[in-house]
Motif scaffolding. Structure first.
Motif, PDB file in Angstrom:
ATOM      1  N   ASN A  95       1.071  -1.237  -0.033  1.00  0.00           N
ATOM      2  CA  ASN A  95       0.174  -0.071   0.619  1.00  0.00           C
ATOM      3  C   ASN A  95       1.267   1.043  -0.325  1.00  0.00           C
ATOM      4  OD1 ASN A  95       0.769  -0.050   2.801  1.00  0.00           O
ATOM      5  ND2 ASN A  95      -1.471   0.359   3.659  1.00  0.00           N
TER       6      ASN A  95
ATOM      7  N   HIS B  14      -2.345   8.299  -1.312  1.00  0.00           N
ATOM      8  CA  HIS B  14      -3.227   8.136  -0.302  1.00  0.00           C
ATOM      9  C   HIS B  14      -4.632   7.979  -0.133  1.00  0.00           C
ATOM     10  CE1 HIS B  14      -3.771  11.822  -2.414  1.00  0.00           C
ATOM     11  NE2 HIS B  14      -5.619  11.807  -2.371  1.00  0.00           N
TER      12      HIS B  14
ATOM     13  N   ARG C 176      -4.383   3.814   0.008  1.00  0.00           N
ATOM     14  CA  ARG C 176      -4.150   3.435   0.793  1.00  0.00           C
ATOM     15  C   ARG C 176      -5.928   3.475   1.831  1.00  0.00           C
ATOM     16  NH1 ARG C 176       0.169   6.781   2.372  1.00  0.00           N
ATOM     17  NH2 ARG C 176       1.889   6.192   1.033  1.00  0.00           N
ATOM     18  N   ARG C 177      -7.102   4.226   0.386  1.00  0.00           N
ATOM     19  CA  ARG C 177      -8.456   4.346   1.371  1.00  0.00           C
ATOM     20  C   ARG C 177      -8.802   2.970   0.465  1.00  0.00           C
ATOM     21  NH1 ARG C 177     -10.087  10.285  -0.261  1.00  0.00           N
ATOM     22  NH2 ARG C 177      -7.829  11.085   1.517  1.00  0.00           N
TER      23      ARG C 177
ATOM     24  N   ILE D 285      -8.131  -0.045   0.957  1.00  0.00           N
ATOM     25  CA  ILE D 285      -6.546  -1.234   1.760  1.00  0.00           C
ATOM     26  C   ILE D 285      -7.507  -1.221   2.778  1.00  0.00           C
ATOM     27  CG2 ILE D 285      -4.839  -2.535   1.759  1.00  0.00           C
ATOM     28  CD1 ILE D 285      -3.839  -1.632  -0.689  1.00  0.00           C
TER      29      ILE D 285
ATOM     30  N   TYR E 182      -5.946  -1.440   6.011  1.00  0.00           N
ATOM     31  CA  TYR E 182      -4.411  -1.713   7.170  1.00  0.00           C
ATOM     32  C   TYR E 182      -4.133  -1.853   8.713  1.00  0.00           C
ATOM     33  CZ  TYR E 182       0.743  -1.920   7.163  1.00  0.00           C
ATOM     34  OH  TYR E 182       1.981  -2.936   6.757  1.00  0.00           O
TER      35      TYR E 182
ATOM     36  N   LEU F 155      -4.526   3.092  17.185  1.00  0.00           N
ATOM     37  CA  LEU F 155      -5.868   4.059  17.372  1.00  0.00           C
ATOM     38  C   LEU F 155      -5.525   5.396  17.773  1.00  0.00           C
ATOM     39  CD1 LEU F 155      -8.035   0.973  18.753  1.00  0.00           C
ATOM     40  CD2 LEU F 155      -7.731   2.242  16.549  1.00  0.00           C
ATOM     41  N   PHE F 156      -5.880   6.556  17.290  1.00  0.00           N
ATOM     42  CA  PHE F 156      -5.945   8.013  17.680  1.00  0.00           C
ATOM     43  C   PHE F 156      -6.438   8.120  18.448  1.00  0.00           C
ATOM     44  CE2 PHE F 156      -6.229   7.996  12.287  1.00  0.00           C
ATOM     45  CZ  PHE F 156      -4.616   8.082  12.191  1.00  0.00           C
TER      46      PHE F 156
ATOM     47  N   HIS G 158      -6.697  11.133  20.914  1.00  0.00           N
ATOM     48  CA  HIS G 158      -7.927  12.536  20.726  1.00  0.00           C
ATOM     49  C   HIS G 158      -8.969  12.484  20.349  1.00  0.00           C
ATOM     50  CE1 HIS G 158      -5.874  12.675  16.462  1.00  0.00           C
ATOM     51  NE2 HIS G 158      -6.780  13.422  16.517  1.00  0.00           N
ATOM     52  N   MET G 159      -9.404  10.322  19.580  1.00  0.00           N
ATOM     53  CA  MET G 159     -10.754  10.307  19.277  1.00  0.00           C
ATOM     54  C   MET G 159     -11.266   9.212  20.053  1.00  0.00           C
ATOM     55  SD  MET G 159      -9.668  10.013  15.011  1.00  0.00           S
ATOM     56  CE  MET G 159      -9.127  12.047  13.862  1.00  0.00           C
TER      57      MET G 159
ATOM     58  N   VAL H 196     -12.942   6.677  10.513  1.00  0.00           N
ATOM     59  CA  VAL H 196     -11.842   7.832  10.093  1.00  0.00           C
ATOM     60  C   VAL H 196     -12.155   7.369   8.566  1.00  0.00           C
ATOM     61  CG1 VAL H 196      -9.613   6.659  10.549  1.00  0.00           C
ATOM     62  CG2 VAL H 196     -10.037   9.210  10.027  1.00  0.00           C
ATOM     63  N   THR H 197     -11.261   6.652   7.765  1.00  0.00           N
ATOM     64  CA  THR H 197     -11.807   6.755   6.145  1.00  0.00           C
ATOM     65  C   THR H 197     -12.941   6.746   5.943  1.00  0.00           C
ATOM     66  OG1 THR H 197     -10.065   4.799   6.754  1.00  0.00           O
ATOM     67  CG2 THR H 197     -10.354   5.318   3.739  1.00  0.00           C
TER      68      THR H 197
ATOM     69  N   VAL I 255     -15.089   9.009   6.467  1.00  0.00           N
ATOM     70  CA  VAL I 255     -14.653  10.410   5.975  1.00  0.00           C
ATOM     71  C   VAL I 255     -13.740  11.373   5.742  1.00  0.00           C
ATOM     72  CG1 VAL I 255     -14.402  12.130   7.898  1.00  0.00           C
ATOM     73  CG2 VAL I 255     -15.635  10.933   9.176  1.00  0.00           C
ATOM     74  N   LEU I 256     -12.750  10.196   4.993  1.00  0.00           N
ATOM     75  CA  LEU I 256     -11.600  11.000   4.091  1.00  0.00           C
ATOM     76  C   LEU I 256     -12.046  10.774   2.957  1.00  0.00           C
ATOM     77  CD1 LEU I 256      -8.035   9.394   5.532  1.00  0.00           C
ATOM     78  CD2 LEU I 256      -9.311  11.553   5.787  1.00  0.00           C
TER      79      LEU I 256
ATOM     80  N   ARG J  54     -11.287  -0.192  12.267  1.00  0.00           N
ATOM     81  CA  ARG J  54     -11.403   1.062  11.303  1.00  0.00           C
ATOM     82  C   ARG J  54     -11.033   0.630   9.796  1.00  0.00           C
ATOM     83  NH1 ARG J  54      -6.312   4.446  13.996  1.00  0.00           N
ATOM     84  NH2 ARG J  54      -5.270   2.553  13.537  1.00  0.00           N
TER      85      ARG J  54
END
Lengths: 266, 523
Positions: A56, A79, A82-83, A85, A87, A94-95, A97-98, A106-107, A109-110, A155
């Motif tokens: 990726n 990018h 990667r969206r 695939i 991973y 994991l983030f 702050h979320m 997250v993906t 949303v992207l 995720r």
């Protein structure tokens, strides 16, 4: 339809990565058919994680190419590739702050999905990885290691990828939790018909999960085959020694168990 | 005390405007620069090094340096702008450093995960790196806040009102209540703002949304207040007041109050007072039109602004030269000579004068090698000092520079033996000092004159007329008495100045007075 009849989903050809003079991955070629689960097995420094990341483009190959469903990955913006695939990271990643829900979303949303679609997808994924829906408002730090990696898998699956890459995802978990997650993952990948490349150094995990295993050593892919192929027809001494380890461990366990039975009988 | 507290809202508002705007600009510069420094390797060391160098410049000097720098760029060089630029530069380092540290400190596993889920570099920055670096960045903002609130008190000498006005005028007029009020108010403001930023920091770090929202709301309110008070004078098309400037010593504060009161009494025009300007800043401020009137002294202009080394020109010649310089070269008006000279004079303890039979500066010569001379910081750098020294052949054991407000006390307590006193200073009498006669005329004349800017001649000739009526109104004895009321009796310069205005106004109704505008006063 048997696996052999299905189209090739991931194809690596002459894949090479050098850092200065050091060759980390050396002319690796591999085909993974749709719906297949290939485990890359090898010790640390064997190049298995580097190979996975070149698929990726988290690491750019020095030479060689990877195509995904017939498209050269070098032709896609990284990018976007990667969206498409999933991973799953060794260190989970994991983030902090979320919330769990935000991490899973997250993906999508992207990708600009509508909020209702994202919310429904998060619910669906939490159920799929067997997490309580209440978890979505929690933060990752409040979860156990096993729960965190279930979120990590959710995720990775969020944007409905057809390809999953997993880098020693269950390595840091205790054996009981690890086995439970392995079983969950097998069920999920069958249900979603995922094409998967799974990196591990754990022989037992490889044998449990793999349709085919690729053994890596010193940056080279020594042999690719089904678990029984590798057990019965190892291509060289390294593969044979590797394949012998579960048997040796089983023998040790049998001996201990036998001694215990004998003691109990006495 | 109530007089002091009446000034608080104005000073506090001005201080808040300076601090908040400077912090906003610091953050606006540092955060993008810090982000760029984490992306472009070559930028990191130079930017941190430059910010570090700025930090090592003494803060007072940094602010003062902004005056000529901005003037050279043809920008407002006195007042708000130089203060803002200096304070902004000061706030850059802590925020920049913490931005770099904060972003660098993000776990590489998380930045890799950000790439792995399909973020572009920009999304990675905005969605992962900045949010995670935020507590560290906010920590830098806290440091900058405390620094900037403190250093903003030094904005006063460059012409920006701040809580430093309490401190500077208090130190000069020995009004320690004023100094303390200024310090407490500045410390209180620093604690308040630091507390707010800390609440934001805690709110971010522990995800307390309530606390975060409350603190942010308070910050927004403060910015709203500062912005509205800043914008108000720009929006309203009120007549610009006549701005009276003062330097930072007692006599100037008293005269500032006299001129302000006099203009209001005679013309009913609105006035505003810009106090405690640096000695050289005041002339530039008038030249740039930032102020309209101030009092200076012929000898000072002769030496400092005209660059004349021949300090031994006569009194009339000096005044003529200064007038020509002001009116021809700068388009200013020499509106009046006030009637007194405030010159440098060497003063000694009366007891020493008695014992050593000292009457003139020449009498000092044989004793000088055993004596120490103390003078204000400026004196030793001015042409008067070599003139006096060489004319009389003085060779002191030691020379010590100190703040003008401490000089008299230093003489009284035997720290030094001779000082460069100002002839109108009430403390000469208060500390029982004796002024030595300059019988060889080494020290140039220092007639106090009223300087008016070009704007008054254009727009307010009535003010010029009113100022002209102050010609010869204050003689040296009267000035000394006024100064003494402030320096020794602790009266407020504003009160002292107002009492003189009442006296002058009562003595002769404005309309009937018609003194020649530039009659040199009797010394």
């Amino acid at each position: 339809m048997t696996a052999a009849d299905r189209p090739v989903m991931i194809e690596a050809e002459g894949l090479t990565r050098r850092y200065g003079d050091a060759v980390v991955v050396d002319h690796l070629s591999l085909r993974v058919r749709a719906g297949e689960l290939v485990v890359l097995l090898g010790g640390s420094g064997s190049g298995k994680t580097t190979t996975l990341k070149m698929i990726n483009r988290l690491i750019e190959p020095t030479a060689g190419l990877v195509s995904l469903d017939g498209v050269d990955t070098a032709d896609l913006p990284p990018h976007e590739l990667r969206r498409r695939i999933g991973y799953v990271f060794q260190r989970i990643g994991l983030f902090p702050h979320m919330t769990v829900g935000e991490n899973v979303a997250v993906t999508p949303v992207l990708l600009g999905w509508a909020p209702e679609r994202i919310a429904a997808r998060v619910d669906e994924l939490l159920a799929l990885v067997e997490l309580d829906p209440e978890m979505r408002e929690r933060h990752p730090q409040e979860l156990s290691g096993g729960q965190q990696q279930r979120v990590g898998v959710a995720r990775a699956l969020a944007s409905e990828p057809r390809v999953m890459l997993l880098d020693e995802p269950f390595g840091a978990l205790d054996p009981v939790t690890r086995e439970r997650l392995q079983q969950s993952f097998l069920r999920i990948r069958a249900a979603l018909d995922l094409t998967t490349v799974f990196v591990t150094h754990d022989m037992t995990e490889a044998l449990t999960l793999a349709d085919r295993i690729g053994v890596m050593h010193d940056g080279r892919l020594l042999q690719v085959g089904t678990p029984s192929d590798l057990l019965t027809r190892p291509a060289d001494r390294y593969v044979r020694r590797l394949m012998d380890t579960p048997r040796r461990q089983a023998a040790v366990i049998d001996a201990l168990a036998g001694a215990a039975t004998a003691e109990a009988g006495a | 005390m109530s007089e002091l507290l009446a000034l608080l809202p104005g000073y506090l508002t001005a201080h808040l405007q300076l601090t908040l705007l400077a912090l906003l600009l610091s953050i606006g510069v540092s955060v993008p620069l810090g982000i760029a420094a984490t992306r472009l390797v070559w930028l990191e060391q130079p930017s941190l090094a430059l910010a570090g160098v700025i930090q090592t410049v003494p803060s007072l000097a940094l602010l003062a340096v902004m005056v000529p720098v901005l003037a050279a760029l043809d920008l407002q060089s006195i007042g708000f702008l130089p203060a803002i630029v200096g304070l902004t530069l000061y706030g850059v380092l802590p925020v920049l450093r913490n931005t770099v540290i904060g972003i660098r400190g993000v776990d590489p596993a998380l930045t890799e995960a950000a790439r792995g889920v399909g973020m572009t570099p920009r999304q990675q920055l905005l969605m992962v790196e900045l949010p995670l670096a935020m507590p560290v960045v906010v920590g830098g903002v806290r440091t900058a806040t405390v620094w900037v609130v403190g250093i903003a008190t030094l904005s006063t000498p460059v012409g920006a009102t701040s809580l430093g006005n309490y401190i500077f005028s208090g130190l000069q007029t020995r009004n320690y209540a004023s100094v303390i009020v200024g310090c407490i108010a500045a410390a209180g403001l620093a604690m308040l703002l630091d507390g707010l930023v800390r609440a934001i920091e805690v709110g971010l770090a522990r995800r307390r949304r309530g606390r975060l929202v409350a603190a942010l709301a308070a910050v927004v309110l403060l910015y709203g207040y500062a912005g509205a008070t800043l914008a108000a004078p720009l929006l309203g098309d009120r007549e610009r007041p006549i701005v009276i400037g003062t330097k930072s010593f007692t006599e100037q504060y008293v005269l500032g109050a006299v001129i302000t009161g006099w203009i209001e009494h005679e013309t009913s025009r609105p006035t505003s007072l810009l106090q405690s300007l640096g000695s050289l800043v005041a002339f530039d401020a008038l030249d740039a039109g930032e102020i309209d009137v101030y009092v200076d002294y012929t000898g000072t202009l002769w030496a400092n602004e005209m660059g004349r080394g021949d300090v031994r020109a006569g009194r009339a010649e000096t005044l003529r030269g200064v007038r020509e310089f002001l009116e021809v070269d700068h388009g200013m008006t020499l509106a009046a000579t006030l009637g007194f000279e405030n010159t440098y004079a060497l003063a000694v303890r009366a007891a020493d004068a008695e014992r050593l039979d000292l009457r003139t500066i020449g009498d000092l010569v044989p004793h000088a090698p055993r004596l120490a001379i103390g003078a204000d910081v400026e004196f030793f750098a001015r042409p008067e000092w070599p003139a006096v020294r060489d004319t009389y052949g003085l060779d002191f054991r030691e020379q010590r520079a100190m703040d003008a407000s401490l000089m008299y006390q230093a003489a009284a307590t035997n720290e030094v033996d001779v000082i460069s006193a100002y002839t109108t200073d009430g403390r000469i009498a208060a500390y029982d000092l004796r002024v030595l006669e300059d019988d060889r005329g080494a020290i140039p004349p220092y007639d106090a004159i009223l300087l008016a800017g070009a704007r008054l001649a254009r727009e307010a000739p009535d003010v010029l007329d009113a100022l002209a009526r102050l010609g010869g109104a204050i003689d040296a004895d009267r000035m000394r008495a006024l100064n003494l009321r402030v320096d020794e009796r602790g009266e407020d310069p504003g009160t002292v100045g107002a009492s003189l205005v009442r006296e002058l106004a009562g003595r002769a109704p404005a309309a009937h007075r018609n003194a020649p505008p530039t009659r040199p006063g009797a010394p």
